[in-house]
Design a protein around this motif. Sequence first.
Motif, short mmCIF file in Angstrom:
data_model
loop_
_atom_site.label_atom_id
_atom_site.label_comp_id
_atom_site.label_asym_id
_atom_site.label_seq_id
_atom_site.Cartn_x
_atom_site.Cartn_y
_atom_site.Cartn_z
N THR A 37 -7.57 17.59 8.66
CA THR A 37 -6.95 18.12 7.33
C THR A 37 -5.22 17.65 7.69
OG1 THR A 37 -8.34 19.78 6.62
CG2 THR A 37 -5.98 19.88 5.71
N LYS A 64 -2.86 26.88 2.17
CA LYS A 64 -4.24 26.88 1.96
C LYS A 64 -5.08 26.11 2.68
CE LYS A 64 -2.09 26.97 -2.93
NZ LYS A 64 -2.13 26.05 -4.17
N ASP A 117 -6.13 22.11 2.21
CA ASP A 117 -5.37 21.56 1.29
C ASP A 117 -4.38 20.56 2.05
OD1 ASP A 117 -3.40 21.14 -0.68
OD2 ASP A 117 -4.15 22.79 -1.90
N ASP A 158 -0.71 20.99 0.49
CA ASP A 158 0.13 22.05 0.90
C ASP A 158 0.50 21.86 2.37
OD1 ASP A 158 1.09 24.61 0.52
OD2 ASP A 158 -0.61 25.73 1.01
#
Length: 221
Positions: free
Chosen positions: A57, A163, A166, A169
């Motif tokens: 991520t 989050k 995400d 974010d």
Amino acid sequence: SQFAAKKLVEIGIPENRLHIKANFLSDPLNHQQVLPLPDRPTFLYLGRLSPEKGILTILQAWQQLKQPDWGLILAGDGPQKAELEQFCQEYQLLGVSFLGYQSATTVVELIQRSTAVLVPSLWYETFGRVVVEAFACGRPALVSDLGALTELVRNGETGFRVKPGDIFDWQDKLRWCADNLGQLKQMGQTARRIYLEKYTPETNYQRVMEIYNHVLQGHQG
């Protein structure tokens, strides 16, 4: 953590038999001054390189940020290392360094050379010791708003809760940190104060004695 205690209650352990005691850490600075933030935004991940830790991520957010002058340091090893390295090569990510496993002394040095520590876990953490390590060095932490990590970081005061998984974010929070080093310094100072208040060996000893005394009084009663 409160989170871990709640999970134990959910499986049937009586709440009145549970006592919460945080992990602790000997002061890595030995009460010396916190080092200033680096001039170049430098973010640090410490830990196992595996899917549940959410490192991909961060790399996906890094890809979108396109900031070749920033640094992202990944210190640790694990089964996902080859996949993460391949992602960096495929998308030609700049500023990303894979350091492998590091000693405890080097970890402290890496934290001191960082702008903030990242904990992007996708699965529950029972505590999150790396957050306390960051606080002890006067650095804020950016963590997934998940499990026990939520308890450790005061949003906007000692870091940010993001989050889980995400990309956008994470992207926003990383950019904010790079653009607001003055406020980030204040967060680091607050984080250091929280460490001294809650996570030193001395405060841990006091909490252990409180628990023992509570148990003994209940037994005598």
